[in-house]
Design a protein around this motif. Structure first.
Motif, mmCIF file in Angstrom:
data_model
loop_
_atom_site.group_PDB
_atom_site.id
_atom_site.type_symbol
_atom_site.label_atom_id
_atom_site.label_comp_id
_atom_site.label_asym_id
_atom_site.label_seq_id
_atom_site.Cartn_x
_atom_site.Cartn_y
_atom_site.Cartn_z
ATOM 1 N N LEU A 397 0.832 -1.205 0.000
ATOM 2 C CA LEU A 397 0.000 0.000 0.000
ATOM 3 C C LEU A 397 0.865 1.253 0.000
ATOM 4 C CD1 LEU A 397 -2.808 -0.923 2.562
ATOM 5 C CD2 LEU A 397 -2.851 -1.109 0.065
ATOM 6 N N ASN A 398 0.462 2.231 -0.778
ATOM 7 C CA ASN A 398 1.189 3.495 -0.846
ATOM 8 C C ASN A 398 0.678 4.422 0.255
ATOM 9 O OD1 ASN A 398 2.721 5.705 -1.754
ATOM 10 N ND2 ASN A 398 1.000 6.434 -3.003
ATOM 11 N N VAL A 399 1.080 4.128 1.489
ATOM 12 C CA VAL A 399 0.645 4.915 2.644
ATOM 13 C C VAL A 399 1.854 5.226 3.520
ATOM 14 C CG1 VAL A 399 -1.672 3.925 2.643
ATOM 15 C CG2 VAL A 399 0.131 2.857 4.011
ATOM 16 N N PRO A 400 1.773 6.282 4.330
ATOM 17 C CA PRO A 400 2.890 6.628 5.211
ATOM 18 C C PRO A 400 3.174 5.515 6.225
ATOM 19 C CG PRO A 400 1.370 8.469 5.003
ATOM 20 C CD PRO A 400 0.698 7.285 4.387
ATOM 21 N N ALA A 401 4.448 5.398 6.599
ATOM 22 C CA ALA A 401 4.853 4.366 7.548
ATOM 23 C C ALA A 401 4.467 4.727 8.974
ATOM 24 C CB ALA A 401 6.357 4.139 7.458
ATOM 25 N N GLY A 402 4.195 6.026 9.213
ATOM 26 C CA GLY A 402 3.819 6.448 10.553
ATOM 27 C C GLY A 402 4.992 6.900 11.392
ATOM 28 N N SER A 403 6.132 7.142 10.745
ATOM 29 C CA SER A 403 7.340 7.505 11.493
ATOM 30 C C SER A 403 8.052 8.715 10.913
ATOM 31 C CB SER A 403 8.307 6.312 11.510
ATOM 32 O OG SER A 403 8.615 5.911 10.179
ATOM 33 N N SER A 404 7.317 9.552 10.172
ATOM 34 C CA SER A 404 7.965 10.693 9.529
ATOM 35 C C SER A 404 6.974 11.819 9.307
ATOM 36 C CB SER A 404 8.565 10.270 8.184
ATOM 37 O OG SER A 404 9.025 11.386 7.464
ATOM 38 N N TRP A 405 7.501 13.059 9.303
ATOM 39 C CA TRP A 405 6.680 14.231 8.985
ATOM 40 C C TRP A 405 6.748 14.578 7.503
ATOM 41 C CZ3 TRP A 405 3.407 14.956 12.595
ATOM 42 C CH2 TRP A 405 3.749 14.859 13.943
ATOM 43 N N VAL A 406 7.446 13.762 6.731
ATOM 44 C CA VAL A 406 7.614 14.030 5.309
ATOM 45 C C VAL A 406 6.312 13.733 4.565
ATOM 46 C CG1 VAL A 406 8.876 13.412 3.210
ATOM 47 C CG2 VAL A 406 10.082 13.539 5.414
ATOM 48 N N PHE A 407 5.847 14.685 3.760
ATOM 49 C CA PHE A 407 4.635 14.484 2.973
ATOM 50 C C PHE A 407 4.923 13.561 1.799
ATOM 51 C CE2 PHE A 407 3.045 18.193 5.199
ATOM 52 C CZ PHE A 407 1.680 17.944 5.261
#
Length: 453
Positions: A397-407
């Motif tokens: 899935l192309n989703v954030p890992a939950g460990s970064s503020w990078v958009f």
């Protein structure tokens, strides 16, 4: 020497004055490019400005079917008093651009504005069935409901398929019938229970024409159903101020019966390309950054103590959601809902936005994007369909890992199943069990991809 210098200075001064005159009076000033990406909501006064715009008046007059046909012109002028778009001829994409040209003459090509305006909502599915409503009063008092259809057969032998009838069974009892497959039968619907005002209702009101249904019918329903359950809904048939039978939806909120508001907010993107034009391939464009939450609304379903909000606006990061407060995570459910977006001309619409997620590893459990076609202002009573997240080349899935503020871009989320409908987009944030991340969203775009010819 000083005299010579003075003459030279005067000459330069005159040249400067001449240059200033040439640049600013004769239009020789250097070109200045001013572009923006912003949102604007029409005010009440703006509808009058659109109606009285000279360019719009000429456009409306040119749209008549015949030389002297002014129906489009009259509809345009009605905007001044209605303050909403209500006709398929006087459409926002056709009549807002001239208004934008007058309001924002300073902006250059490339400027994009998301304009929010009021429009008559699409009718409910059942309301469309009640185009023709007639009264039926039996010639003689009936002793049972079973005798209604025979009485209608006798008095209304010429059947009109699909027509609906308010049967005045007695002074204080009405039924709703219809002509279906050549027979008079009770009207039944899975969408709404239809009821009609009785002759007694009109007597108590003191008139047989309802000028203010939102107020008057609330009184009638409160008398008839004093112990109604919350969220009880009826389609109420009554005689309006013009003497025509109509149907409106009323829902009980525990205190009063509220009439469904037929006027709703809608947005459309307009772009400066030599002139202001509706960007018909862009159905929704909301950057958030620079102008708050735009026309989106926040609805909180659950805010565990001590939370007072979850969604908030950041000038640097867009719309943000977090259930972390006082050094701990808390249970929550909060929605960020778009204005209505019409996809009536869409074929393969896509939704894309930038997002960041940090301080938790359960993104798909906390963040969901959903779509509704029947949202009426309460997320808990609407039907929602969750969109599938886009996938990477490796199938993840192309989703954030939950460990970064990078958009990162969400990638295109497929909205094709909703083509041809009016929809609402919702970003739902939920947390439980003492874990909560922060979700940040910006640059929301619902668009039609270009196709190769």
């Amino acid at each position: 020497m000083k005299k010579t210098l003075y003459i030279i200075a005067l000459a330069f001064g005159l040249m400067s004055c001449e240059n200033f005159f040439l640049e600013h009076q004769l239009g020789y000033e250097p070109s200045i490019t001013v572009t923006r990406n912003f949102a604007y909501t029409l005010t009440d006064a703006d509808y009058a400005s659109i109606a009285n715009n000279k360019t719009n008046e000429q456009t409306a007059l040119s749209m008549g079917k015949y030389e002297n046909d002014s129906s489009v012109y009259r509809t345009l002028k009605q905007l001044s008093t209605d303050k909403y778009f209500s006709d398929t001829l006087v459409t926002p994409e056709l009549f807002i651009p001239a208004f934008m040209a007058n309001k924002y003459p300073q902006y250059s090509d490339g400027t994009i504005c998301e304009v929010t305006y009021r429009v008559v909502a699409d009718p409910t599915l059942y309301a469309a069935e009640f185009k023709y409503i007639r009264d039926f009063t039996p010639a003689e008092p009936l002793t049972s409901v079973d005798k209604i259809a025979p009485a209608m057969e006798a008095q209304l032998p010429s059947k009109r398929e699909g027509w609906k009838y308010v049967v005045n069974f007695s002074h204080d009892i009405t039924y709703v019938y219809q002509c279906l497959d050549g027979q008079y039968v009770p009207y039944v619907s899975d969408l709404v229970t239809p009821i009609a005002l009785t002759l007694q209702d009109y007597d108590e009101i003191g008139t047989n024409r309802i000028q203010d249904p939102a107020t008057t019918i609330n009184i009638c329903l409160s008398r008839r159903f004093p112990y109604a359950a919350v969220d009880t809904k009826y389609g109420v048939i009554f005689q309006d101020g013009l003497g025509a039978k109509t149907i409106k939806e009323f829902t009980y909120d525990g205190t009063r019966w509220n009439m469904r508001d037929d006027i709703t907010a809608e947005s459309m993107s307009f772009e400066m390309k030599d002139a202001w034009k509706a960007n018909i391939s862009t159905y929704l464009s909301e950057p958030f950054i620079g102008h708050g939450q735009g026309a989106f609304v926040v609805q909180n379903v659950l805010l565990a103590d001590p939370l007072t909000y979850v969604w908030y606006y950041s000038a640097s990061y867009g719309m943000c959601a977090s259930a972390y407060k006082d050094g701990a995570s808390h249970d929550s459910e909060a929605w960020l809902v778009s204005p209505m977006v019409k996809l009536k001309k869409a074929k393969t619409p896509k939704l894309i936005f930038d997002q960041a997620f940090n301080k938790a590893a359960n993104f798909t459990e906390e963040a969901t994007v959903l779509v509704s076609t029947d949202y009426k202002g309460d997320v808990t009573t609407a039907t929602w369909t969750a969109l599938e997240w886009a996938k990477n080349d490796d199938g993840t899935l192309n989703v954030p890992a939950g460990s970064s503020w990078v958009f990162q871009s969400s990638g295109d989320l497929d909205m094709t199943p909703f083509a041809g409908q009016s929809v609402y987009i919702a970003f739902r944030y939920t947390t439980s069990g003492g874990v909560s991340g922060t979700w940040e969203i910006k640059n929301v775009l619902l668009y039609e991809p270009e196709t190769a010819e």
